[in-house]
Design an enzyme around this catalytic site. Structure first.
Site, PDB file in Angstrom:
ATOM      1  N   GLY A 326       0.835  -1.202   0.000  1.00  0.00           N
ATOM      2  CA  GLY A 326       0.000   0.000   0.000  1.00  0.00           C
ATOM      3  C   GLY A 326       0.870   1.252   0.000  1.00  0.00           C
ATOM      4  O   GLY A 326       1.970   1.276  -0.549  1.00  0.00           O
ATOM      5  N   SER A 327       0.385   2.253   0.706  1.00  0.00           N
ATOM      6  CA  SER A 327       1.054   3.561   0.660  1.00  0.00           C
ATOM      7  C   SER A 327       2.431   3.548   1.303  1.00  0.00           C
ATOM      8  O   SER A 327       3.204   4.488   1.106  1.00  0.00           O
ATOM      9  CB  SER A 327       0.183   4.598   1.327  1.00  0.00           C
ATOM     10  OG  SER A 327      -1.066   4.668   0.661  1.00  0.00           O
ATOM     11  N   THR A 328       2.731   2.521   2.095  1.00  0.00           N
ATOM     12  CA  THR A 328       4.077   2.486   2.669  1.00  0.00           C
ATOM     13  C   THR A 328       5.122   2.334   1.564  1.00  0.00           C
ATOM     14  O   THR A 328       6.311   2.497   1.808  1.00  0.00           O
ATOM     15  CB  THR A 328       4.232   1.324   3.667  1.00  0.00           C
ATOM     16  OG1 THR A 328       3.965   0.095   2.986  1.00  0.00           O
ATOM     17  CG2 THR A 328       3.282   1.461   4.837  1.00  0.00           C
ATOM     18  N   PHE A 329       4.667   2.033   0.357  1.00  0.00           N
ATOM     19  CA  PHE A 329       5.587   1.847  -0.774  1.00  0.00           C
ATOM     20  C   PHE A 329       5.958   3.190  -1.419  1.00  0.00           C
ATOM     21  O   PHE A 329       6.876   3.260  -2.221  1.00  0.00           O
ATOM     22  CB  PHE A 329       4.920   0.940  -1.807  1.00  0.00           C
ATOM     23  CG  PHE A 329       5.831   0.506  -2.922  1.00  0.00           C
ATOM     24  CD1 PHE A 329       6.806  -0.457  -2.711  1.00  0.00           C
ATOM     25  CD2 PHE A 329       5.720   1.077  -4.188  1.00  0.00           C
ATOM     26  CE1 PHE A 329       7.642  -0.852  -3.747  1.00  0.00           C
ATOM     27  CE2 PHE A 329       6.554   0.678  -5.225  1.00  0.00           C
ATOM     28  CZ  PHE A 329       7.525  -0.291  -5.002  1.00  0.00           C
ATOM     29  N   LYS A 330       5.230   4.237  -1.033  1.00  0.00           N
ATOM     30  CA  LYS A 330       5.378   5.504  -1.758  1.00  0.00           C
ATOM     31  C   LYS A 330       6.781   6.088  -1.651  1.00  0.00           C
ATOM     32  O   LYS A 330       7.237   6.796  -2.551  1.00  0.00           O
ATOM     33  CB  LYS A 330       4.328   6.501  -1.288  1.00  0.00           C
ATOM     34  CG  LYS A 330       2.948   6.149  -1.863  1.00  0.00           C
ATOM     35  CD  LYS A 330       1.857   7.016  -1.354  1.00  0.00           C
ATOM     36  CE  LYS A 330       0.530   6.608  -1.987  1.00  0.00           C
ATOM     37  NZ  LYS A 330      -0.615   7.165  -1.240  1.00  0.00           N
TER      38      LYS A 330
END
Lengths: 648, 379
Positions: A326-330
């Site tokens: 999810g957004s932790t990949f950003k």
């Protein structure tokens, strides 16, 4: 009858001749016997001597003591404790049934044990000892010992059994041991003969299984003389085995215990990694189970409860479970773009709430859109459109390479069971595995950690630690083996531009400390302890057009298994990172609400090496936090009453 | 010279007879028996019971019997040969009807104080009868068919009874010993050639008959032959005895593993270690030297018997002495061949060493005959 002297002379002569002839034959035969004796006793002596020795000498292996396992502070995670069993020698017992009846009056003997023993007695030879009862405690065995004169043929024996005093805290990390099974043997080409010792235990799962080589030790042996019936006559000599090496792990039992308790009944995982050495400080996966159950022999009902639980207590979610990050990949996508020189800190992207990519609408989580968004804001508010735009410019291969560089999509070599490699997909992967071309839409999905992207909590912690330090940290679980320190996981610099890293960290700081940040509610306010973080909410379902038309369905309205995974990664202290933490709460809902508070609490516990002062928390939370701390403390005390536990 | 022609004055009388006892032979017999006690003590794990002590008592009894037999003139024994023979046959028949079954064979009559094995007695009395027969028969007639047929019947009738017990070993021994006496008495060699040829034919028939309706031997006897031919075929079953026996023997080496140190017998790997296989214990504990010593003692005993026979003036004395020697020889030769893996396991004890009362008593009585022949030889 008279005979002539002449006849008599002739007859006598004939008799003498024949007597000598027969005598000669006899001497010849005796010569042959002597020759045969010489052949057997002189020429073949060595061979027959060897056969005689093989006949009489049996070698019995002596099980070595298994190496013990400790945490980084010397707390015991696994040790060997004397366990008592009762042996019966049917021949010495005389009336076996009567002896068993007397024994049953003294201690509780499970009926199935008695049945098994009876069957063994019927099959075996009367002088071979048979185990009547196993895993007895000291009180029972003393009762038997005191009454020994009334119990002929009964002997109490002591052996070693594995105990896991931390109960379910380390079930997934340390694993457990169990008796060697035929399946275990079938996996080995040349099984160590030690494995054939009855009731010998080997590591089945987790660290116990992975480092079986070092933990097991080497077998000793005793040579015993046996007679033709197989009865032991005496012990000739013995060579003690070498105990297995004691292992000190990098984990902190107190922190692990806290993390496990903090996760409570959620299906969740926490990983705490040391940013200096790569040491794994905690690897908590909930729900867990008591490994001691497996050592003793778990009942069918209990085992079924574990396997049928939808929260999968037997799975080690920290390293084995993989989730869309999810957004932790950003951070990965931003860093890839920064390294490529495609964006500067002040470049903005306009977010109207969605982006049209090759004819398909990709939505931002905020339907109204974020307006003009720069790098810092995109991380802080987790704008999706910014990353769609960025990713399409950078291309999937660059993003995938950056992900791999930061520790995603690659298998970290930790001595634990089923360490997953996750997935950082690229064009080559899709054409090889799926046989399809990579689409721009795939890139858009990947940019926000969705689609094919998969990572384990361990990998997310490694990613966070590498981002926090800019160094190529590798996770480590073993601190020392038999007192010898093992190399740390501190690596060289990743070679990333320090300014780019700073920009990404700045964004993570804003997530946690800017009042608009998604992690603001779970911040740390103690000076010098502030953290940088990033929330993530990963979809496990596709939002259908119909659902979208009907309006976004709240997670609470969905069945548990269709709710979003909640993720949070963070490092602290921001200026001088010591720990990286990743949290996933399966189907927990939003990362900022379900995962961030856990990450913050565990981080504080690690930073303060114990219960943190309430002053570290935002003012409004303190009352609630105090209640939570008290509740966890009560639970800890309650658990300490378990007989296997050594917690005071 | 028949006994009638003995010059009574030239033979010793009264107690002087004892001086004419063949003392070296007596000493040799005692030595062999001594070896027996030593080994029986050892296989019992260093204990006089259950074997060494009874064996010693029987040996003393046997020596008494030998002395009595020796002091009675040899012609008396010649005269009662036919009676002794008939008594043995009656006893064999009694075993057939009232005997005790032991070790799978019916061989004993319980006399209360000891168990008598009539087949042991038969071995000697048949030799006695044959010797008496040829003493009576003019030598020139000995090869005539009628006069050959009579001793053959004398041999085969008891042999048949023993075979029925069933005791293959003893019956073969009896035939061989009887044949030996006939050969010594001067029967033409062609008869023996014919018998040997027939014997080979019989062996062939025995193997041919196996599994057919006219099977000649018991199944266990066939199995013993099988395992003799190839012990490795069944190392834990029937071949076990031969294999373990050879291991015990071979592990003895030059000088053995030391008295009471033989692991094969100590740990019960040896079968029948106090009877038929006692030689293996001796060879294991005293090695090649020990085995050869016993063999030498046996040869010396035979040499003394043959010397007595050659010196004797009458055919009965000669033939009895030689017959006893042959019987004795056959005993130890077959037993040793068996334990060394040269012959099938047939259940023949090692004379004077193996535990067993009847064999010991009868053998010593037989040596009493040899002694008597020596004492009552005209000088």
């Amino acid at each position: 009858m008279r005979r002539s002297p002449k006849d008599q002379e002739a007859a006598h002569g004939k008799l003498s001749r024949r007597a000598l002839l027969l005598g000669g034959l006899q001497v010849g035969f005796v010569g042959a016997l002597a020759a045969r004796m010489r052949y057997l006793q002189i020429d073949q002596a060595d061979q027959f001597r060897l056969l005689a020795e093989e006949n009489r000498i049996n070698i019995r292996l002596l099980a070595p003591a298994r190496g013990e396992i400790f945490d980084r502070n010397g707390r015991t995670l696994a040790h060997n404790s004397p366990s008592y069993r009762i042996i019966i020698v049917p021949e010495d017992a005389g009336d076996v049934e009567q002896v068993i009846a007397k024994l049953s009056e003294l201690i509780a003997l499970p009926p199935e044990d008695i049945e098994r023993a009876r069957a063994e007695i019927r099959r075996g030879r009367p002088f071979l000892p048979i185990t009547l009862a196993d895993q007895l405690n000291w009180e029972d065995i003393s009762k038997v010992a005191v009454n020994a004169p009334a119990l002929p043929g009964i002997t109490p024996e002591v052996g070693l059994t594995r105990i896991y005093p931390q109960l379910d805290d380390f079930a997934h990390v340390v694993g457990y041991v169990g008796p060697v099974s035929d399946y275990d043997l079938s996996k080995l080409d040349a099984p160590d003969p030690i494995l054939r010792i009855p009731r010998f235990q080997i590591g089945k799962v987790g660290f116990e299984a992975k480092r079986e080589d070092v933990l097991r030790g080497t077998a000793g042996a005793k040579r015993i003389e046996v007679n033709a019936g197989g009865r032991v006559m005496r012990e000739l000599d013995r060579k003690e085995g070498q105990a297995g090496a004691d292992m000190q792990l990098t984990v902190d039992a107190d922190l692990q215990n806290y993390a496990q308790a903090r996760l409570g009944s959620e299906s969740a995982a926490v990983v705490v990694m040391d940013c200096e050495s790569g040491h794994m400080r905690a690897l908590a996966s909930a729900p867990s189970f008591d490994p001691n159950q497996f050592v003793r022999g778990i009942s069918v009902a209990d085992y079924r409860m574990l396997t049928e639980d939808p929260y999968r207590p037997l799975a080690n979610k920290t390293v084995q479970g993989t989730y869309p990050p999810g957004s932790t990949f950003k951070m990965v996508t931003s860093l890839a773009a920064l390294e490529e020189g495609l964006i500067g800190p002040d470049d903005t992207v306009y977010c109207p709430g969605h982006l049209e990519v090759s004819g398909r609408k990709f939505h931002c989580w905020k339907r109204g859109g974020h307006g003009h968004v720069d790098l810092n804001t995109s991380l802080m508010q987790s704008c999706d459109v910014y990353y769609y735009d960025l990713a399409i410019k950078v291309g999937i291969d660059k993003i995938s390479a950056m992900a791999t560089r930061l520790g995603l999509g690659t298998r970290h070599d930790l001595p634990m069971s089923a360490v997953a490699s996750g997935l950082a997909p690229n064009r080559e992967w899709k054409s090889r595995v799926k046989g399809q071309d990579w689409l721009v839409g795939d890139t858009a999905n990947a940019s926000i950690g969705q689609g094919f992207m998969l990572a384990s909590p361990l990998q997310l912690a490694v990613m966070t630690a590498r981002l926090a330090t800019g160094r190529d940290l590798s996770p480590r679980l073993i601190k020392s083996i038999d007192g010898a320190e093992q190399p740390s996981g501190a690596g060289e610099s990743l070679g990333l531009n320090e300014n780019h890293l700073r920009m990404v960290r700045r964004g993570m700081y804003s997530v946690s400390n800017d009042r608009r940040g998604t992690g603001y509610r779970s911040r740390i306010i103690a000076e010098g302890m502030r953290m940088g973080g990033k929330s993530g909410t990963s979809q496990v379902r596709n939002i259908t057009a119909a659902e979208r038309a009907a309006g976004v369905i709240s997670n609470k309205d969905l069945p548990w298994e269709r709710r979003d995974h909640a993720l949070y990664v963070c490092f602290a202290p921001f200026e001088n990172p010591k720990f990286a933490v990743s949290v996933i709460v399966e189907h927990g809902g939003g990362g900022s609400t379900a995962a961030a508070p856990i990450a913050r609490d565990v981080m504080l516990q690690a930073l303060y090496d114990g219960t943190p002062p309430l002053e570290a928390y935002p003012k409004g939370d303190r009352k609630r936090i105090k209640a939570q701390q008290d509740r966890l403390e009560r639970e800890r005390i309650k658990r300490a009453e378990n007989p296997d536990s050594d917690r005071a | 010279m028949s006994y009638l022609e003995y010059n009574a004055k030239s033979t010793p009388t009264g107690l002087r007879k004892i001086l004419y006892l063949n003392w070296p032979l007596t000493l040799l017999l005692a030595s062999v028996a001594g070896v027996g006690f030593l080994m029986l003590y050892s296989v019992a794990g260093g204990s006089f019971s259950p074997w060494a002590e009874p064996q010693f008592k029987r040996f003393l009894l046997g020596m008494g019997v030998m002395l009595v037999v020796a002091l009675i003139p040899i012609w008396f024994w010649r005269n009662i040969s036919i009676l002794a023979y008939l008594t043995s046959v009656v006893l064999l028949l009694a075993v057939e009807f009232f005997g005790t079954v032991g070790m799978g064979a019916q061989r004993w009559i319980d006399l209360g104080f000891m168990r008598l094995q009539p087949s042991e007695l038969m071995k000697i009395t048949s030799v006695m009868l044959l010797a008496a027969y040829y003493d009576w028969l003019p030598p020139e007639r000995s090869s005539r068919p009628t006069w050959v047929l009579i001793p053959v019947i004398m041999i085969l009738f008891p042999t048949f009874l023993v075979l029925r017990q069933p005791d293959l070993g003893t019956s073969i021994l009896m035939m061989a010993a009887g044949g030996g006496v006939m050969f010594l008495a001067g029967v033409h060699w062609a008869y023996f050639a014919a018998v040997i040829a027939a014997g080979l034919g019989l062996v062939a028939a025995v193997f041919q008959s196996r599994g057919s309706s006219w099977q000649l031997l018991e199944n266990y006897q066939y199995r013993r032959i099988d395992t003799f031919l190839d012990p490795s075929q069944d190392p834990l079953g029937a071949g076990y005895h031969i294999t373990q026996s050879k291991i015990a023997l071979g592990s003895g080496g030059w000088s053995g593993r030391g008295y009471m140190q033989g692991t094969q017998s100590r740990l019960n790997f040896l079968p029948e270690k106090h009877t038929d296989f006692i030689f293996t214990t001796l060879a294991e504990e005293f090695g090649f030297i020990g085995g050869l010593t016993l063999l030498t003692l046996y040869v010396l005993i035979i040499v003394f018997c043959v010397a007595t026979a050659l010196a004797a003036k009458d055919r009965f004395s000669s033939l009895v002495s030689l017959g006893v020697a042959i019987t004795f020889f056959l005993f130890f030769a077959v037993n040793m061949s068996m334990v060394m893996g040269l012959a099938p396991v047939v259940g023949v004890p090692l004379p004077l060493v193996s535990y067993g009362g009847s064999a010991m008593l009868v053998l010593l009585a037989a040596f009493g005959l040899v002694q008597s022949a020596n004492i009552h030889r005209p000088r």
